[in-house]
Structures are given as C-alpha cells and as structure tokens.
Design a protein around this motif. Structure first.
Motif, short mmCIF file in Angstrom:
data_model
loop_
_atom_site.label_atom_id
_atom_site.label_comp_id
_atom_site.label_asym_id
_atom_site.label_seq_id
_atom_site.Cartn_x
_atom_site.Cartn_y
_atom_site.Cartn_z
N UNK A 146 0.91 -1.12 0.05
CA UNK A 146 -0.01 -0.04 0.07
C UNK A 146 1.18 1.34 0.04
N UNK A 147 0.10 1.91 -0.50
CA UNK A 147 1.15 3.63 -0.64
C UNK A 147 1.26 4.11 0.85
N UNK A 148 2.45 4.55 0.36
CA UNK A 148 3.24 5.54 2.46
C UNK A 148 3.63 6.87 2.52
N UNK A 149 3.68 6.99 2.70
CA UNK A 149 4.39 8.69 2.63
C UNK A 149 5.76 8.45 2.95
N UNK A 150 6.52 9.17 1.54
CA UNK A 150 8.08 9.10 2.66
C UNK A 150 8.81 8.67 3.80
N UNK A 151 9.36 7.71 3.61
CA UNK A 151 10.45 7.47 4.80
C UNK A 151 10.58 6.11 4.64
N UNK A 152 11.26 5.46 5.63
CA UNK A 152 11.44 3.88 6.03
C UNK A 152 9.95 3.18 7.12
N UNK A 153 10.23 2.28 6.12
CA UNK A 153 8.76 1.47 7.05
C UNK A 153 9.28 0.13 6.79
N UNK A 179 11.99 2.94 -9.89
CA UNK A 179 13.91 3.38 -9.20
C UNK A 179 13.38 4.29 -8.39
N UNK A 180 12.26 4.67 -7.98
CA UNK A 180 12.20 5.36 -6.65
C UNK A 180 12.03 5.48 -5.59
N UNK A 181 11.74 3.64 -5.08
CA UNK A 181 12.26 3.32 -4.04
C UNK A 181 13.29 2.30 -3.39
N UNK A 182 13.08 1.84 -2.51
CA UNK A 182 13.79 0.34 -2.63
C UNK A 182 13.72 -0.29 -1.19
N UNK A 183 14.46 -1.39 -0.87
CA UNK A 183 14.28 -2.23 -0.18
C UNK A 183 15.60 -2.59 0.58
N UNK A 190 12.59 -3.74 5.11
CA UNK A 190 11.87 -2.19 5.46
C UNK A 190 12.06 -1.88 4.10
N UNK A 191 10.32 -1.28 3.62
CA UNK A 191 10.22 -1.12 1.94
C UNK A 191 10.78 1.13 2.63
N UNK A 192 11.48 1.52 1.50
CA UNK A 192 12.77 3.38 1.53
C UNK A 192 11.45 3.90 0.51
N UNK A 233 19.29 3.49 -5.76
CA UNK A 233 20.05 2.53 -5.99
C UNK A 233 21.16 2.06 -4.86
N UNK A 234 21.49 3.74 -3.61
CA UNK A 234 22.44 3.73 -2.92
C UNK A 234 21.49 2.14 -2.00
N UNK A 235 20.45 1.86 -1.96
CA UNK A 235 19.95 0.72 -0.97
C UNK A 235 19.90 -0.66 -1.71
N UNK A 236 19.18 -0.52 -3.09
CA UNK A 236 19.43 -1.04 -3.91
C UNK A 236 17.96 -1.72 -4.42
N UNK A 237 17.84 -2.63 -5.04
CA UNK A 237 16.34 -2.90 -5.78
C UNK A 237 15.66 -4.01 -5.04
#
Lengths: 139, 139, 139
Positions: free
Chosen positions: C10-17, C45-49, C119-121, C95-99
């Motif tokens: 689900x959609x989440x606000x910017x941050x780490x979840x 390409x704008x979220x990471x794990x 974490x979903x980033x 890319x720093x955290x990776x896909x």
C-alpha cells in the motif's frame, strides 16, 4: 545441491576486515560444484558485507575514513542515541553496504575477480562476534 | 537448469551507462525459463552494477554528479593514492552500489519494472573493458 | 521448488517502513522448505528495500534524516528536475540501498537476525503503491 551453514566470525575492532579465507574454509563442499551461487548473509544490523580490493590495507583504512565522515556520529538530527554515538551511524552504514553478498560459483570455487576479497564491515566500536549464514545451491 | 557465462562489456568513459540490451543478448536461453533468477556479477573493484531509470540521460549524468561530490577525489584522509586520484573514490563508489545484481526471471524474460534498466557504473577515468559473470538458474 | 509472486504494498508517505509481516504473509509456502532463498525485487526506481533494526521507530526516522541530508533536493548540479525536486534524489537513494534483497530460508522461515526487519524505503513524497516480485527457490 543445497547447503546452509552458520559461520561465526571472531570479534574485530571497528573497521573493514578481509574474511575471504574464513568464509571459503567454512564451505569446502563447493569444490564439488561445477556451477552455483553462494549467498552470504550477516545476521546483524550494525555490520555488513561487501567485496573490494584484497591487497592493500590502505584501501580498508580509507573505507573507514570515508564512512566516518559521510555518516558522522555528532549529527544534530540523530534521535536514536540510547545505544551510544556509534550505533545509529552503524545502522546507516550497514544498509548502505548491505547485509548480504551473492557470489557465483564456477569450477568448484568462488568466481571472484583477481582483486576481489570479502570484507566484514564492522561499524560498531565493539560489535563482538558476528554470525554469517551461508546458503549454497548449485550442481 | 543452470547456466553461467562471462560477458565482456566494452570500455566506457567514467559515468553511468545503460547495458540492459548487452546483458539480455548474452543470455538468450532465459527465454526457455518460466521462473528463475539471473545473477550478474562484475569482476572488478572500481566499477559496479545497479538498476535505475532507463529513459532520461539526465538521470545518469546526475548520478555521476552526486557520486563525484559525495566521494571527493581531494579528501585529505585518502592514504591509498598510488593508483591516481580517481582510484580510491572508485573503490568506495563500487561498494556503495555493489558488485552484483539479482534479477527475477518470469515467462522467459527479466521481470524488471517499466523504468528499470541495468547500469554499468564506471568509476575510473579510464577503467578499460569490464567483465560480468552471469549465472542463471530456473526451470 | 520454485515460486514467484507479485506482492502489492500500500501507498506510504516518504520514509522508511517496516513491511516484514506483509512479505511473510505473501509467501506462506516457504513453511514447506527446509532450505532455500527468497529474492525480493521492487519494480521501481525511486523506492528500495533494505534490512535494518525492527524495533525502534527512532531508527527509521533517523534513516530519513540522514538520506535527506546526504542527497539534498536543492543541489545545484541536478539537471533531471522535470518530475519535481524529490525525484532525482529518490533515484540516487534507490540505488544506494538497492532494488532487491535476498534472504536465506531455513526450517520453513526467513533466517533473519533477531533485530532484522524488512524496510520499504519510500523516497518520493507521494510514491503511490509499490510492487515487489518475490521469487523463492529451495527444497
């Protein structure tokens, strides 16, 4: 063929440490594989694994210098400070480098580049011993 | 099914380069897999692989700008300087982005997001050609 | 045994979840595996794990603070600005955290460390829902 084993890495001071030989010794069975993958997973959130230059100790020292400056202990925005000034930066560094490595296996050995060695990245001042789960699959 | 193959990537200037097509061409056998994983591993310590936006060249240029600023060549703490000012920053950048990518395979193709492309991240000024070991397993 | 499934987050606000439970719920079949690997791949390409500390919300807040400072929205060198000031930094952070993450499976469960959570980033201000392809192999 599947193999999974937990390898203990002795306590090391904060910094970047070559552990290729310890990992290789821990999974000698890969000698039987013509092709496969080895997955190394560290069970911690303040230490990490990476691959980098296996020759010069200067490189590993410079890793520590860069990370210490890029993720400073005295940043004003840290709120998770209960576990000491080295703790929250250690969490960030651990995720920047990542908790795991996957290494190709070919002809019975890790197919690493000539200069690639496995680094244990210890981000705590006194992190204690660290555990790595190695999972191998191949044929 | 297991497959392992080394793919040579032609020499490119420092920066971030889309190489999705070259990698896909190199492992056409994945068309036979209904499900699997492809592991891409670069055999170097001053270049790396990542996934990111596959459309705009602006994005790749901005990657170079950010990394050049975040890992500066003229930092006073570098001690590994024998191989030139671009060498030690290249090692740091290589580990920040990582030496390998694992990509899911589904229905005979890489299951990448619409905007995901494979980047070769060349961190040396003149890094020369680069080698990637691709290991595929699946059924 | 191979399994591949797409999981919607689900959609989440910017941050780490923390999303460990959602992922685990999505691949209950791993209970049947004695050993294996689970590969989680985000199709964006704008979220990471990443994996990190699963207890204190402070840690996740401090992740956001560090990344916001390390990859600033107002850097003078950004040229990819069409999609808003949060877009290009989001690509770098992704890319720093990776896909993707690969997690060992042992005795029917994810073999994570005691303090490791998934974490979903979310690096966009309004990134919307996110899709993760989970690929499991094991025996």
């Amino acid at each position: 063929m599947w193999l999974q084993r937990q390898i203990g890495l002795a306590s090391r001071p904060r910094g970047f440490h070559l552990v290729t030989d310890e990992i290789v010794e821990g999974v000698r069975e890969i000698a039987d594989l013509s092709v496969g993958l080895a997955h190394l997973h560290i069970l911690h959130t303040s230490a990490s694994l990476t691959l980098n230059e296996n020759a010069s100790p200067d490189v590993r020292r410079d890793f520590e210098s860069w990370f210490a400056e890029a993720v400073p202990e005295d940043a004003s925005y840290w709120t998770h400070t209960l576990e000491g000034p080295d703790d929250m930066p250690a969490h960030i560094k651990a995720s920047l480098l990542g908790p795991s490595l996957t290494i190709p296996i070919g002809d019975g050995r890790f197919r690493l580049g000539t200069w690639q060695g496995i680094y244990l990245c210890e981000h705590r001042d006194s992190g204690g011993s660290r555990s790595v789960v190695v999972t191998v699959c191949g044929e």
